[in-house]
Write a protein that holds these residues in place. Sequence first.
Motif, PDB file in Angstrom:
ATOM      1  N   GLY A   1       0.798  -1.220   0.000  1.00 35.74           N
ATOM      2  CA  GLY A   1       0.000   0.000   0.000  1.00 35.74           C
ATOM      3  C   GLY A   1       0.825   1.262   0.000  1.00 35.74           C
ATOM      4  O   GLY A   1       0.271   2.360  -0.087  1.00 35.74           O
TER       5      GLY A   1
ATOM      6  N   ASP B   1       3.996   3.944  -1.301  1.00 31.53           N
ATOM      7  CA  ASP B   1       4.483   4.461  -2.570  1.00 31.53           C
ATOM      8  C   ASP B   1       5.806   5.182  -2.340  1.00 31.53           C
ATOM      9  O   ASP B   1       6.382   5.118  -1.241  1.00 31.53           O
TER      10      ASP B   1
ATOM     11  N   ASP C   1       6.188   4.099  -7.035  1.00 31.05           N
ATOM     12  CA  ASP C   1       4.860   3.621  -6.661  1.00 31.05           C
ATOM     13  C   ASP C   1       4.650   2.264  -7.330  1.00 31.05           C
ATOM     14  O   ASP C   1       4.704   2.189  -8.567  1.00 31.05           O
TER      15      ASP C   1
ATOM     16  N   TYR D   1      -0.849   1.428  -7.558  1.00 32.21           N
ATOM     17  CA  TYR D   1      -0.890   2.282  -6.376  1.00 32.21           C
ATOM     18  C   TYR D   1      -0.548   3.722  -6.748  1.00 32.21           C
ATOM     19  O   TYR D   1       0.348   3.972  -7.575  1.00 32.21           O
ATOM     20  N   SER D   2      -1.258   4.660  -6.126  1.00 33.51           N
ATOM     21  CA  SER D   2      -0.962   6.095  -6.244  1.00 33.51           C
ATOM     22  C   SER D   2      -0.840   6.511  -7.701  1.00 33.51           C
ATOM     23  O   SER D   2      -1.804   6.453  -8.447  1.00 33.51           O
TER      24      SER D   2
ATOM     25  N   ASN E   1      -4.821   3.714  -1.135  1.00 35.69           N
ATOM     26  CA  ASN E   1      -4.210   2.474  -1.605  1.00 35.69           C
ATOM     27  C   ASN E   1      -4.607   1.264  -0.773  1.00 35.69           C
ATOM     28  O   ASN E   1      -4.522   0.121  -1.247  1.00 35.69           O
TER      29      ASN E   1
ATOM     30  N   HIS F   1      -6.921  -1.573  -2.006  1.00 34.42           N
ATOM     31  CA  HIS F   1      -6.273  -2.328  -3.083  1.00 34.42           C
ATOM     32  C   HIS F   1      -5.291  -3.341  -2.499  1.00 34.42           C
ATOM     33  O   HIS F   1      -5.211  -4.485  -2.967  1.00 34.42           O
TER      34      HIS F   1
END
Length: 284
Positions: A40, A42, A63, A67-68, A199, A202
């Motif tokens: 999660g 970055d 990242d 993510y991001s 994030n 995810h």
Amino acid sequence: MDVHASAAAPVPGQLKVPGATLYYEVRGSGPLLLLLPGGGGDAGVYDSFGARLAGSFTVVAFDPRGYSRSTLDGPRETLRVGTQADDALALIRQAGRERGGAADGPAYVLGGSSGAVVGLDLLARHPRHVARLLAHEPPVFQVLPGAAEHRAFVDEVYAVYKREGPGAAGARFGAGVGATGDDQHWEPAPGLAARLMGNFPHFLEYELREVTSYLPDVEALRPAARDGRLVLAAGTTSRGALSHRPAAQLAGELGLRPVLFPGGHGGWLAAEEESESLVRQLFA
């Protein structure tokens, strides 16, 4: 791209890889150091820590895909450890080309938590690209006695996420691995905190079960353990916790002793000065 960026102003870039476009940042000069964030996380997780190291290293942070600021070409799917390791290798090659050197590295690699798992896979499958890996508390629960029990725990966390949401799941996971008692508490900056919060679902949906069920290739790692290219690390205050035990177990199987960093699972980033000193010694 000017890779000799100041520590205060990392230079951003994008790299197309199969199925995704990775966002990354480069700062400093010197030997290449790739920073792998935990699940999660970055590039921003390493903003301050990377800046401290940029006087001695060309620091690359990124990242992970999905993510991001790193985008996917298609729908979200399970984020495989091997895919992340291939992305890390692509970044090592990209940074080598940008520096006008060999695209094959090798690079120093530092990973925490899930990033440490990615680092282990990178080292096992692409050893000549890694000068030394520092893997801090990789959550490879499958190396432990009672692996089925630990897998059931992760499945429970996932069930809590589906039933009650990411906040409840995060609390259950943190309590189970012993991360909630860290005496050094790292706090992200507001902008970064918002990205990490975005994030987290995810991570719970597509990465947590994959990364915690990963079984390192001990035999492939053994040569790196013998010649000093693998360093396993754990926290001083997480002894006995599920977050700490895999690093100790894997170190024992490889004939190593874990290097102890301040704090627990995430506290080493809060204790920047001491952690920086340790990293410099290990990557000297």
